[in-house]
Design a protein around this motif. Sequence first.
Motif, PDB file in Angstrom:
ATOM      1  N   ALA A   1      -6.468 -51.851  28.243  1.00 17.52           N
ATOM      2  CA  ALA A   1      -5.874 -52.832  27.342  1.00 17.52           C
ATOM      3  C   ALA A   1      -4.318 -53.309  27.772  1.00 17.52           C
ATOM      4  O   ALA A   1      -4.161 -54.542  27.817  1.00 17.52           O
ATOM      5  CB  ALA A   1      -5.764 -52.106  25.845  1.00 17.52           C
ATOM      6  N   ILE A   2      -3.590 -52.226  28.119  1.00 21.22           N
ATOM      7  CA  ILE A   2      -2.236 -52.787  28.212  1.00 21.22           C
ATOM      8  C   ILE A   2      -2.261 -53.502  29.292  1.00 21.22           C
ATOM      9  O   ILE A   2      -1.410 -54.725  29.426  1.00 21.22           O
ATOM     10  CB  ILE A   2      -1.240 -51.511  28.493  1.00 21.22           C
ATOM     11  CG1 ILE A   2      -1.393 -50.492  27.122  1.00 21.22           C
ATOM     12  CG2 ILE A   2       0.078 -51.732  29.312  1.00 21.22           C
ATOM     13  CD1 ILE A   2      -0.754 -49.281  27.678  1.00 21.22           C
TER      14      ILE A   2
ATOM     15  N   PHE B   1      -3.716 -61.988  29.037  1.00 22.73           N
ATOM     16  CA  PHE B   1      -4.657 -62.048  28.042  1.00 22.73           C
ATOM     17  C   PHE B   1      -4.416 -61.691  26.589  1.00 22.73           C
ATOM     18  O   PHE B   1      -3.738 -60.538  26.333  1.00 22.73           O
ATOM     19  CB  PHE B   1      -6.006 -61.244  28.223  1.00 22.73           C
ATOM     20  CG  PHE B   1      -6.714 -61.881  29.315  1.00 22.73           C
ATOM     21  CD1 PHE B   1      -7.579 -62.858  29.471  1.00 22.73           C
ATOM     22  CD2 PHE B   1      -6.518 -61.455  30.821  1.00 22.73           C
ATOM     23  CE1 PHE B   1      -8.289 -63.500  30.759  1.00 22.73           C
ATOM     24  CE2 PHE B   1      -7.062 -61.845  32.011  1.00 22.73           C
ATOM     25  CZ  PHE B   1      -7.938 -62.933  32.076  1.00 22.73           C
ATOM     26  N   ASP B   2      -4.841 -62.203  25.708  1.00 23.16           N
ATOM     27  CA  ASP B   2      -4.611 -61.654  24.258  1.00 23.16           C
ATOM     28  C   ASP B   2      -5.716 -60.567  24.046  1.00 23.16           C
ATOM     29  O   ASP B   2      -7.064 -60.826  24.184  1.00 23.16           O
ATOM     30  CB  ASP B   2      -5.097 -62.722  23.149  1.00 23.16           C
ATOM     31  CG  ASP B   2      -4.089 -63.942  23.114  1.00 23.16           C
ATOM     32  OD1 ASP B   2      -2.741 -63.488  23.288  1.00 23.16           O
ATOM     33  OD2 ASP B   2      -4.346 -65.015  22.783  1.00 23.16           O
ATOM     34  N   VAL B   3      -5.245 -59.445  23.697  1.00 23.04           N
ATOM     35  CA  VAL B   3      -6.091 -58.018  23.767  1.00 23.04           C
ATOM     36  C   VAL B   3      -5.964 -57.602  22.431  1.00 23.04           C
ATOM     37  O   VAL B   3      -4.751 -57.176  21.829  1.00 23.04           O
ATOM     38  CB  VAL B   3      -5.752 -57.388  24.884  1.00 23.04           C
ATOM     39  CG1 VAL B   3      -6.602 -56.059  25.003  1.00 23.04           C
ATOM     40  CG2 VAL B   3      -5.691 -58.095  26.209  1.00 23.04           C
ATOM     41  N   LEU B   4      -7.368 -56.912  21.860  1.00 20.30           N
ATOM     42  CA  LEU B   4      -7.021 -55.913  20.967  1.00 20.30           C
ATOM     43  C   LEU B   4      -7.954 -54.589  21.348  1.00 20.30           C
ATOM     44  O   LEU B   4      -8.923 -54.865  21.622  1.00 20.30           O
ATOM     45  CB  LEU B   4      -7.978 -56.595  19.599  1.00 20.30           C
ATOM     46  CG  LEU B   4      -8.081 -55.975  18.294  1.00 20.30           C
ATOM     47  CD1 LEU B   4      -6.521 -55.854  17.615  1.00 20.30           C
ATOM     48  CD2 LEU B   4      -9.283 -56.477  17.465  1.00 20.30           C
ATOM     49  N   GLY B   5      -6.983 -53.607  21.000  1.00 22.21           N
ATOM     50  CA  GLY B   5      -7.782 -52.426  21.277  1.00 22.21           C
ATOM     51  C   GLY B   5      -8.027 -51.661  20.107  1.00 22.21           C
ATOM     52  O   GLY B   5      -7.685 -51.887  18.948  1.00 22.21           O
ATOM     53  N   VAL B   6      -9.420 -50.860  20.269  1.00 19.95           N
ATOM     54  CA  VAL B   6      -9.931 -50.410  19.097  1.00 19.95           C
ATOM     55  C   VAL B   6     -10.185 -48.721  19.246  1.00 19.95           C
ATOM     56  O   VAL B   6     -10.532 -48.620  20.239  1.00 19.95           O
ATOM     57  CB  VAL B   6     -11.273 -51.198  18.719  1.00 19.95           C
ATOM     58  CG1 VAL B   6     -11.995 -50.726  17.410  1.00 19.95           C
ATOM     59  CG2 VAL B   6     -11.054 -52.575  18.670  1.00 19.95           C
ATOM     60  N   ASP B   7      -9.901 -48.158  18.128  1.00 19.27           N
ATOM     61  CA  ASP B   7     -10.216 -46.706  18.266  1.00 19.27           C
ATOM     62  C   ASP B   7     -10.232 -46.278  16.653  1.00 19.27           C
ATOM     63  O   ASP B   7      -9.852 -46.664  15.714  1.00 19.27           O
ATOM     64  CB  ASP B   7      -9.008 -46.149  18.886  1.00 19.27           C
ATOM     65  CG  ASP B   7      -9.436 -44.660  19.317  1.00 19.27           C
ATOM     66  OD1 ASP B   7      -9.796 -43.667  18.541  1.00 19.27           O
ATOM     67  OD2 ASP B   7      -9.519 -44.534  20.668  1.00 19.27           O
ATOM     68  N   VAL B   8     -11.045 -45.115  16.678  1.00 20.95           N
ATOM     69  CA  VAL B   8     -11.446 -44.780  15.235  1.00 20.95           C
ATOM     70  C   VAL B   8     -10.283 -43.795  14.797  1.00 20.95           C
ATOM     71  O   VAL B   8     -10.341 -43.308  13.713  1.00 20.95           O
ATOM     72  CB  VAL B   8     -12.854 -43.743  15.271  1.00 20.95           C
ATOM     73  CG1 VAL B   8     -13.855 -44.821  15.274  1.00 20.95           C
ATOM     74  CG2 VAL B   8     -12.865 -42.914  16.302  1.00 20.95           C
ATOM     75  N   ASP B   9      -9.529 -43.182  15.905  1.00 14.31           N
ATOM     76  CA  ASP B   9      -8.363 -42.228  15.511  1.00 14.31           C
ATOM     77  C   ASP B   9      -7.051 -43.239  15.033  1.00 14.31           C
ATOM     78  O   ASP B   9      -6.587 -43.661  15.959  1.00 14.31           O
ATOM     79  CB  ASP B   9      -8.075 -41.799  16.984  1.00 14.31           C
ATOM     80  CG  ASP B   9      -7.105 -40.384  16.647  1.00 14.31           C
ATOM     81  OD1 ASP B   9      -6.302 -40.658  15.557  1.00 14.31           O
ATOM     82  OD2 ASP B   9      -7.041 -39.436  17.448  1.00 14.31           O
TER      83      ASP B   9
END
Length: 442
Positions: free
Chosen positions: A21-22, A29-37
Amino acid sequence: MTRPVPRITVIGTGYLGATHAICMAVLGFDVLGVDVDREKVDRLNSGEVPFFEPGLPELLTKALESGRLRFTTSFAEAGAFGDVHFICVGTPQMKDSHAADLTYVDRAVGDLAQHLHRRALVVGKSTVPVGTAARLTELVRRIAPAGEEVELAWNPEFLREGYAVDDTLRPDRLVFGTDSAWAEEQLRTVFASVIAQGSPVVVTDMTTAELVKVAANSFLATKISYINAMAEICEATGADVTGLAEALGYDDRIGGRFLKPGLGFGGGCLPKDIRAFAHRAEELGVGQAVAFLREVDGINKRRRARTVDLVRELAGGELAGARVTALGAAFKPDSDDIRDAPALDVARTLHEAGADVTVVDPVATGNARRAYPELAYSTDAIAAAAGADVVVLLTEWSQFREIDPEAMGAVVAGRRIVDGRHALDPAQWRAAGWEYRALGRP
């Protein structure tokens, strides 16, 4: 005609996902990182990388300041945001089995798919058993509101801990497993700047792409265990495995990389990947083809036991009550990863045999203490060695390679060292009065 710039999501923000992601944001790029934590998401949004990786904290700061990167726990937000969705969650070894645990991959893909209302590409980067991509394709198209407009591709990762930034931005190859020209075009757009720097691209089907990572790791593990098997022969004959490895390395057909004898491999990839590969081959009815991987795993484990034996020999044949300073906790230098770490396995075994063990590591002591609270820890090698009967080098950090044998010799109870990584100069240590032992050396 200019291709539209896709927006990227990265599902899973562990070692692979956060790095990807980084780096994608740094590439523009426009980036969205996703995590349940939620805690991990909050730490990343505040500019803190939740693991040790050289160069990554600086890139995270740069990406956040650019406004191109943020992190969330919302799959609905990810589905609305992204055009290309990278799946980067873990596939650990299952409890009570050598199989890969696909729980997190299945959950991540399922949770994302229900929010895909338009054409999108889901790209697997996680290391999975062959056949997973075909199954996930059916899962996505069954769950996603956009149905068959959602496509799947596979793009295996080849990150080396300690070099993850360089391996992401300047990889030695890119593998695209796709079923359509559109999916390939999307991947080429995402990796356009990387390709322009000269990284070769292998375009293949998804099944082959799945196999590439586990086949590569199996080959590397085999090469490491091969030279360690030769170390066993050297120990039995009085030969020197370092000279043997050097001579073999000059053969262009063999090469010197990964032909380094010592304590063997560990970490979160090679051990569990070769076991999962062998397990999957057995499920497919071709287990005999990779049966040698069981012995590769066995050779690797034997190196740990043999290292303990060397420490015992230097301690006078008895570990109970011996004071041992263990240099290293991480499975490799420039990492705080202790998953299947040979260093900690050796330290734990020494402790269980009655030794008083202090583990030294520049960055991994926090993780190690949580996993093995019964051991003592330090970040100062000289201080930890005070009164030690035996010192054992288990992770080849540069700080340990550069230790002055006279300085350490001044504080230990006995000048005895086991070099589990062939990282020290035997002549220098012996000249300082140390009894030096290493796997596969007379």
